[in-house]
Design a protein around this motif. Structure first.
Motif, PDB file in Angstrom:
ATOM      1  N   PHE A   7     -25.398   2.063  54.485  1.00  0.00           N
ATOM      2  CA  PHE A   7     -26.228   1.317  55.425  1.00  0.00           C
ATOM      3  C   PHE A   7     -27.480   2.113  55.770  1.00  0.00           C
ATOM      4  O   PHE A   7     -27.475   2.985  56.634  1.00  0.00           O
ATOM      5  N   LYS A   8     -28.578   1.811  55.069  1.00  0.00           N
ATOM      6  CA  LYS A   8     -29.865   2.458  55.314  1.00  0.00           C
ATOM      7  C   LYS A   8     -30.972   1.453  55.598  1.00  0.00           C
ATOM      8  O   LYS A   8     -31.878   1.715  56.375  1.00  0.00           O
ATOM      9  N   THR A   9     -30.905   0.292  54.947  1.00  0.00           N
ATOM     10  CA  THR A   9     -31.980  -0.695  55.056  1.00  0.00           C
ATOM     11  C   THR A   9     -31.984  -1.338  56.439  1.00  0.00           C
ATOM     12  O   THR A   9     -30.935  -1.747  56.936  1.00  0.00           O
ATOM     13  N   PRO A  10     -33.132  -1.457  57.074  1.00  0.00           N
ATOM     14  CA  PRO A  10     -33.210  -2.129  58.372  1.00  0.00           C
ATOM     15  C   PRO A  10     -32.622  -3.540  58.295  1.00  0.00           C
ATOM     16  O   PRO A  10     -32.935  -4.298  57.361  1.00  0.00           O
ATOM     17  N   ILE A  11     -31.778  -3.891  59.282  1.00  0.00           N
ATOM     18  CA  ILE A  11     -31.069  -5.161  59.208  1.00  0.00           C
ATOM     19  C   ILE A  11     -31.143  -5.905  60.535  1.00  0.00           C
ATOM     20  O   ILE A  11     -30.957  -5.336  61.606  1.00  0.00           O
ATOM     21  N   THR A  38     -30.686   0.209  48.005  1.00  0.00           N
ATOM     22  CA  THR A  38     -31.765   0.478  48.962  1.00  0.00           C
ATOM     23  C   THR A  38     -33.089  -0.118  48.482  1.00  0.00           C
ATOM     24  O   THR A  38     -34.159   0.247  48.979  1.00  0.00           O
ATOM     25  N   ARG A  39     -33.011  -1.046  47.544  1.00  0.00           N
ATOM     26  CA  ARG A  39     -34.235  -1.612  46.985  1.00  0.00           C
ATOM     27  C   ARG A  39     -34.954  -2.546  47.956  1.00  0.00           C
ATOM     28  O   ARG A  39     -36.154  -2.785  47.829  1.00  0.00           O
ATOM     29  N   TYR A  40     -34.233  -3.099  48.920  1.00  0.00           N
ATOM     30  CA  TYR A  40     -34.837  -4.043  49.865  1.00  0.00           C
ATOM     31  C   TYR A  40     -35.395  -3.310  51.079  1.00  0.00           C
ATOM     32  O   TYR A  40     -34.798  -2.352  51.568  1.00  0.00           O
ATOM     33  N   LYS A  41     -36.518  -3.781  51.558  1.00  0.00           N
ATOM     34  CA  LYS A  41     -37.149  -3.177  52.734  1.00  0.00           C
ATOM     35  C   LYS A  41     -36.549  -3.707  54.032  1.00  0.00           C
ATOM     36  O   LYS A  41     -36.662  -3.064  55.080  1.00  0.00           O
ATOM     37  N   GLY A  57     -24.581 -14.502  54.239  1.00  0.00           N
ATOM     38  CA  GLY A  57     -24.564 -13.347  55.129  1.00  0.00           C
ATOM     39  C   GLY A  57     -23.623 -12.265  54.641  1.00  0.00           C
ATOM     40  O   GLY A  57     -23.909 -11.063  54.768  1.00  0.00           O
ATOM     41  N   HIS A  58     -22.471 -12.679  54.072  1.00  0.00           N
ATOM     42  CA  HIS A  58     -21.569 -11.697  53.471  1.00  0.00           C
ATOM     43  C   HIS A  58     -22.315 -10.894  52.401  1.00  0.00           C
ATOM     44  O   HIS A  58     -22.227  -9.654  52.340  1.00  0.00           O
ATOM     45  N   LEU A  59     -23.021 -11.633  51.539  1.00  0.00           N
ATOM     46  CA  LEU A  59     -23.726 -10.979  50.436  1.00  0.00           C
ATOM     47  C   LEU A  59     -24.907 -10.146  50.936  1.00  0.00           C
ATOM     48  O   LEU A  59     -25.216  -9.096  50.354  1.00  0.00           O
ATOM     49  N   ALA A  60     -25.561 -10.602  52.005  1.00  0.00           N
ATOM     50  CA  ALA A  60     -26.634  -9.790  52.585  1.00  0.00           C
ATOM     51  C   ALA A  60     -26.080  -8.449  53.057  1.00  0.00           C
ATOM     52  O   ALA A  60     -26.688  -7.390  52.824  1.00  0.00           O
ATOM     53  N   ASN A  61     -24.913  -8.464  53.696  1.00  0.00           N
ATOM     54  CA  ASN A  61     -24.278  -7.215  54.133  1.00  0.00           C
ATOM     55  C   ASN A  61     -23.908  -6.339  52.935  1.00  0.00           C
ATOM     56  O   ASN A  61     -24.046  -5.114  52.968  1.00  0.00           O
ATOM     57  N   TRP A  62     -23.422  -6.975  51.870  1.00  0.00           N
ATOM     58  CA  TRP A  62     -23.053  -6.233  50.662  1.00  0.00           C
ATOM     59  C   TRP A  62     -24.276  -5.566  50.035  1.00  0.00           C
ATOM     60  O   TRP A  62     -24.224  -4.404  49.615  1.00  0.00           O
ATOM     61  N   LEU A  63     -25.379  -6.293  49.968  1.00  0.00           N
ATOM     62  CA  LEU A  63     -26.594  -5.717  49.392  1.00  0.00           C
ATOM     63  C   LEU A  63     -27.087  -4.545  50.233  1.00  0.00           C
ATOM     64  O   LEU A  63     -27.545  -3.534  49.691  1.00  0.00           O
ATOM     65  N   GLN A  64     -27.010  -4.668  51.541  1.00  0.00           N
ATOM     66  CA  GLN A  64     -27.442  -3.558  52.375  1.00  0.00           C
ATOM     67  C   GLN A  64     -26.594  -2.318  52.120  1.00  0.00           C
ATOM     68  O   GLN A  64     -27.072  -1.192  52.152  1.00  0.00           O
ATOM     69  N   ALA A  69     -37.164  -8.332  50.301  1.00  0.00           N
ATOM     70  CA  ALA A  69     -36.217  -8.539  51.399  1.00  0.00           C
ATOM     71  C   ALA A  69     -35.147  -9.495  50.913  1.00  0.00           C
ATOM     72  O   ALA A  69     -35.339 -10.244  49.942  1.00  0.00           O
ATOM     73  N   ALA A  70     -33.991  -9.483  51.575  1.00  0.00           N
ATOM     74  CA  ALA A  70     -32.901 -10.378  51.227  1.00  0.00           C
ATOM     75  C   ALA A  70     -32.204 -10.822  52.501  1.00  0.00           C
ATOM     76  O   ALA A  70     -32.187 -10.105  53.510  1.00  0.00           O
ATOM     77  N   GLY A  71     -31.647 -12.010  52.466  1.00  0.00           N
ATOM     78  CA  GLY A  71     -30.935 -12.501  53.635  1.00  0.00           C
ATOM     79  C   GLY A  71     -30.206 -13.787  53.348  1.00  0.00           C
ATOM     80  O   GLY A  71     -30.436 -14.448  52.330  1.00  0.00           O
ATOM     81  N   GLY A  72     -29.315 -14.136  54.246  1.00  0.00           N
ATOM     82  CA  GLY A  72     -28.567 -15.370  54.089  1.00  0.00           C
ATOM     83  C   GLY A  72     -27.615 -15.578  55.242  1.00  0.00           C
ATOM     84  O   GLY A  72     -27.514 -14.751  56.152  1.00  0.00           O
TER      85      GLY A  72
END
Length: 710
Positions: free
Chosen positions: A642-646, A582-585, A571-578, A563-566
């Motif tokens: 945008f696939k990963t649950p957020i 798709t590696r994060y659950k 938070g900007h980077l969390a949105n970018w990763l999403q 998982a990733a977050g911030g």
């Protein structure tokens, strides 16, 4: 610097406790039956006493500091001044008993009296109070100004007080200020009007109050005198100070002769939408008149202090380099009386930003701290400059305040497993002076962060910390939660954190990964600048690489449960990763931007974003589109989007990353049928600062992660 640097958590803990004396003798005596420890709770985090920066007396015998007794209901929270002898090991004692709290403490030159700012007895704004430390008694109010007072300072002879306050446009004295204040309170409309930028700051709409400097006799009933109004400097359209929660501030101090006030101020605040604001140094007669400009460049100067002998003016300076997104804070000096407007840069050879500095009375060395690899430790330099020397410091943690009085040097030290306490730094091992949180901390099952480094494909060394949950078993597998710091000009520190507490995040059974990606501070000027023209992709790639390194390095990390977050830039980077993997659950995004163009136009800070992207939003620059998360939302043909649950959280009063980002984020997730949840805090700003809101936030984060990682 080597490619790997490991501090085993037990080794780090032993080093810290040995050097800081953080283990009570009672615990050692009961080694045969150690008390059971518990996993950290939100109550542990929130109800730790909050220890403020100590201010030592000029004779070096005492230190005064604020201590906040926290509560979930802000009406039940208390903050008072405490005093501690620096001459013996006697316990600190409470000096004030006031629910409202005190700040901006300043000692009289004879070390007998204190002045401070407080709101008492129905004060609508903070006022100056004085307390007789030597003789005892109740604090006495010295000002009754409609718009309050800030940053009071005794004159060198103790007979006068310099402070900052405000005026309304057109006001000439306290009576006219009071009249205008009443007219504004009574008016029937609620509109705000603006002709200069910015109209708002963090969680406040700005008003038209004008910052000024005042001098008054240090007596009850004395009439403050505005020493700035009427000057050519104050009449400049761009005149002003740094913006803070209580209004604009002017960094002002007395000159050694007590006849002059030296201060830093900006003259181009009216250009904030199109240029960086810079602050220059000025001198003004304490009786009022015209100000003299002492520096003649477009750098910024702040944190002004005079050397003990009065012959040197020291400060921190930033070059404000045109077209760059970051400049180091360097330690600078001027001969006094001023002989040249050009400063001597004492730390020119040190590729680190100075956080704070202090000047003991012996005048031998200047003491300071700077960020490096998760730590802030003590260093010193001579007044001639260049000879930076490491001073005795704890092996872990961070010094987060530092002040000198006489030859005493005191500050606050903390680490991720040692909440803040006051320490003395006297050339030997740092000595702990208070124990407000020691017993509580000793009862928690936690380990110091473990440090490691890796190299990026383009050769940068990236520092990381690993935080493990309670009851950690290296033979088990744990999901990994990559938590991303804000800034981006910031650094993960080994410190006790309130808003994203590492151990509380890890509590349900996660390993927390903290990475200082490109753009972070604490690794030199070019490292911090490397984010320019690459605001999200490069840092995001390095967070992903850090996750890979952790999986390969630590056998207890479960690479299938990530998982990733911030928050803020995190938070900007969390949105970018999403949007790009798709590696994060699961993803957690607090105060995260969705569109670089929208964020530029709605934030309370715009020019730095323009510099970071290479030009204005209407220019033909691909970064504005290519690195906006919203523009990657539908990249499903690439296997991303945008696939990963957020989980999306935001404070409705956030004007730094306005709520429209979160609303756009949620709209896009729902449009694409992505599992998503929006949590809005109507009474919070950029941060979640209220106790029950904070508890709810952590519960939401834990619930979201459990849903997709367990």
């Amino acid at each position: 610097m080597t490619s790997t640097r490991l501090l085993h958590p037990l080794t780090a803990l032993l080093l810290a406790t040995a050097s800081l004396g953080a283990v009570h003798a009672a615990h050692a005596a009961d080694a045969t039956a150690p008390a059971a420890k518990h996993a950290i709770t939100h109550e542990d985090v929130w109800l730790m006493k909050r220890v403020g920066a100590p201010v030592p007396s000029p004779d070096g015998k005492w230190a005064v500091f604020a201590v906040t007794d926290t509560a979930y209901d802000s009406k039940e929270q208390w903050s008072d001044l405490w005093i501690k002898s620096l001459a013996d090991d006697s316990a600190p004692r409470r000096l004030t008993f006031s629910k409202g709290g005190e700040g901006s403490v300043n000692w009289s030159p004879d070390s007998k009296q204190l002045i401070f700012i407080a709101k008492r007895d129905g004060d609508d704004a903070g006022q100056i109070y004085r307390i007789d430390v030597a003789g005892g008694g109740e604090a006495q109010r010295l000002t009754t100004l409609t718009l309050g007072a800030r940053s009071p300072k005794f004159s060198p002879d103790g007979k006068q007080i310099l402070f900052v306050s405000d005026l309304f446009p057109g006001a000439t004295d306290e009576e006219s200020i009071k009249k205008i204040a009443k007219e504004r309170k009574d008016r029937k409309y609620s509109a705000r009007a603006y002709e200069t930028f910015p109209p708002r700051f963090f969680d406040k709409w700005l008003d038209d109050k004008q910052v000024r400097l005042f001098v008054m006799d240090a007596q009850i009933g004395a009439k403050p005198k505005d020493i700035l109004s009427g000057s050519k400097l104050a009449a400049m359209p761009g005149f002003g100070g740094g913006q803070g929660d209580e209004g604009q501030s002017l960094d002002a101090i007395w000159a050694p002769d007590g006849k002059t006030v030296v201060f830093s101020a900006s003259t181009n605040r009216d250009e904030l939408a199109r240029a960086s604001a810079y602050t220059q140094i000025f001198a003004l007669p304490a009786s009022g008149g015209e100000a003299s400009q002492l520096t003649a460049d477009k750098h910024s100067y702040n944190n002004l202090k005079f050397s003990p002998d009065g012959k040197t003016l020291l400060c921190l300076t930033q070059a404000e380099t045109e077209g760059k997104v970051y400049d180091l804070d360097r330690l600078a000096s001027f001969a006094w009386p001023l002989t040249s407007p050009q400063p001597k840069i004492l730390t020119a050879a040190l590729d680190r930003s100075i956080s704070r500095f202090a000047l003991p009375a012996d005048g031998k060395r200047i003491y300071f701290t700077f960020e490096h690899a998760g730590l802030e430790q003590l260093h010193s330099i001579s007044y001639a400059g260049g000879d930076v020397k490491a001073e005795p410091s704890a092996a872990t943690g961070s010094i987060n305040s530092l002040n000198a009085g006489g030859n005493a040097l005191v500050g606050v030290w903390e680490s991720a497993i040692n909440p803040p306490e006051v320490f003395a730094f006297n050339g030997k091992a740092p000595k702990r002076l208070t124990s407000f949180n020691v017993e509580k901390a000793a009862a928690i099952d936690w380990q110091a962060p473990e440090h490691f480094w890796f190299k990026t494909p383009d050769g940068r060394q990236i520092h990381n910390m690993i935080v493990k949950p309670a009851n950690f078993d290296p033979n088990k597998k744990y999901p990994l939660f990559a938590v991303i710091h804000g800034g981006a000009a910031n650094m993960w520190r080994d410190q006790f954190v309130l808003r994203w507490n590492y151990h509380l995040l890890a509590k349900p059974g996660y390993v927390v990964l903290l990475t200082d990606y490109k753009g972070s501070t604490g690794y030199g000027e070019e490292f911090a600048r490397s984010i320019q023209f690459d605001p999200l992709k490069g840092p995001g790639d390095e967070v992903n690489q850090a996750v890979d390194e952790a999986i390969n390095k630590y056998s207890y990390v479960d690479g299938s449960k990530l998982a990733a977050g911030g928050a803020s830039y995190g938070g900007h980077l969390a949105n970018w990763l999403q949007a790009t993997t798709t590696r994060y659950k699961a993803i957690v995004s607090h105060a995260g931007e969705m569109d670089l163009v929208m964020q530029w136009g709605t934030s309370d800070s715009v020019y730095g974003r323009e510099v970071n992207s290479g030009g204005p939003v209407w220019g033909n620059l691909p970064v504005w589109r290519d690195q906006s998360p919203i523009m990657q939302a539908g990249n499903h043909e690439k296997g991303t989007g945008f696939k990963t649950p957020i989980l999306i959280t935001v404070g409705e009063l956030d004007y730094r990353v306005p709520v429209n980002n979160a609303l756009m984020n949620f709209a896009a997730q729902q449009r694409l049928n992505t599992p998503s949840k929006l949590v809005v805090f109507p009474d919070e700003n950029h941060w979640v600062l209220k106790g029950e809101n904070s508890r709810y936030f952590y519960n939401e984060v834990h619930g979201w992660l459990a849903k997709y990682l367990k």
